[in-house]
Design an enzyme around this catalytic site. Structure first.
Site, short mmCIF file in Angstrom:
data_model
loop_
_atom_site.label_atom_id
_atom_site.label_comp_id
_atom_site.label_asym_id
_atom_site.label_seq_id
_atom_site.Cartn_x
_atom_site.Cartn_y
_atom_site.Cartn_z
N PRO A 132 10.16 -21.56 -47.03
CA PRO A 132 10.78 -22.62 -46.23
C PRO A 132 12.30 -22.58 -46.33
O PRO A 132 12.86 -22.50 -47.44
CB PRO A 132 10.21 -23.90 -46.84
N CYS A 133 12.97 -22.63 -45.18
CA CYS A 133 14.43 -22.49 -45.17
C CYS A 133 15.16 -23.83 -45.20
O CYS A 133 16.36 -23.87 -45.43
CB CYS A 133 14.87 -21.70 -43.93
N GLN A 134 14.43 -24.94 -44.95
CA GLN A 134 15.10 -26.23 -44.78
C GLN A 134 16.03 -26.61 -45.94
O GLN A 134 17.12 -27.15 -45.70
CB GLN A 134 14.07 -27.34 -44.54
#
EC number: 2.1.1.37
Length: 241
Positions: free
Chosen positions: A20-22
């Protein structure tokens, strides 16, 4: 957290990971490792150490590159050849200035090279083509409308400022100045997917908002192909050919 049993996997040829890049994205909250999801960026290395795949490909937002560089040190100790760096999507035929960090590693070869660009890099005010590379592609080139003087800005999980979540005043100014060609209506899911190099009929699922999120989270296929082609070149059969 459950232990990883290599026997359950029966041998792993390669590992592709895009955590996940968030937590690390400028479009997200940017909490980094202080975000509970941030530590998921380390999970691929947990699998690598236990499964020892023949090759590894990881992708993330640019701010994760220093972590990837640290992972590469560990991978080299495990016998992998590695490459880390930033790749720009427009240099591989994608009509979008999307920059992402990549880590490529292989045990099939003593070295690995980065993917060779096929298209010119976009620079504001710079030339569109830098022979022998092909010209970068604009929004108008692939959609028939949009920005004529540059590729799309990065497509995110909410579209982007030029489509999925439009800033009307900015669009109007771009249209009045001649930068925007065609209707200023929000981009459709199919158009956003096209900017990500997916076919217009790709079967996205769920609500429109969910589909746009899926598009924004995806790695452009043409960019993924370029990265994985570098790994494929390290396979023994490729070298023999």
């Amino acid at each position: 957290m459950a232990a990883i049993n290599p026997a359950e996997f029966g041998g792993v040829a390669g590992l592709i990971a895009s955590p996940p890049c968030q937590p690390f994205s400028v479009a997200g909250r940017g909490g980094g490792l202080s975000d509970p999801r941030g530590f998921l960026v380390y999970q691929p290395m947990r699998y690598v150490r236990r499964l020892r795949p023949g090759w590894v490909a990881m992708e993330e937002v640019p701010t994760v590159l220093p972590l990837f560089e640290g992972f590469a040190v560990s991978l080299r100790r495990l016998g992998y050849a590695t490459w880390t760096g930033l790749l720009s999507a427009e240099q591989y035929g994608v009509a979008q200035t999307r920059r992402r960090a990549f880590l490529l590693a292989t045990r099939n070869s003593p070295t690995i090279l980065p993917p060779i660009p096929t298209h010119s890099s976009y620079k504001r005010g710079g030339p569109r083509a830098s022979p022998p590379l092909k010209p970068w592609r604009s929004m108008v080139d692939v959609l028939g409308r949009g920005l004529a003087d540059r590729p799309s800005y990065t497509v995110t999980t909410s579209g982007n400022a030029w489509g999925g979540n439009p800033v009307r005043r900015t669009l109007r100014q771009a249209k009045e100045s001649g930068r925007w060609v065609g209707t200023p209506d929000p981009l459709t899911v199919a158009e956003l997917a096209t900017l990500q190099a997916f076919p217009p009929d790709h079967p996205w699922q769920g609500t429109k908002e969910s589909q746009i999120s899926q598009v924004g989270n995806a790695v452009p296929p043409d960019l993924a192909y370029a990265a994985l082609s570098s790994l494929a070149a390290s396979f023994p059969q490729a070298q023999a050919a």
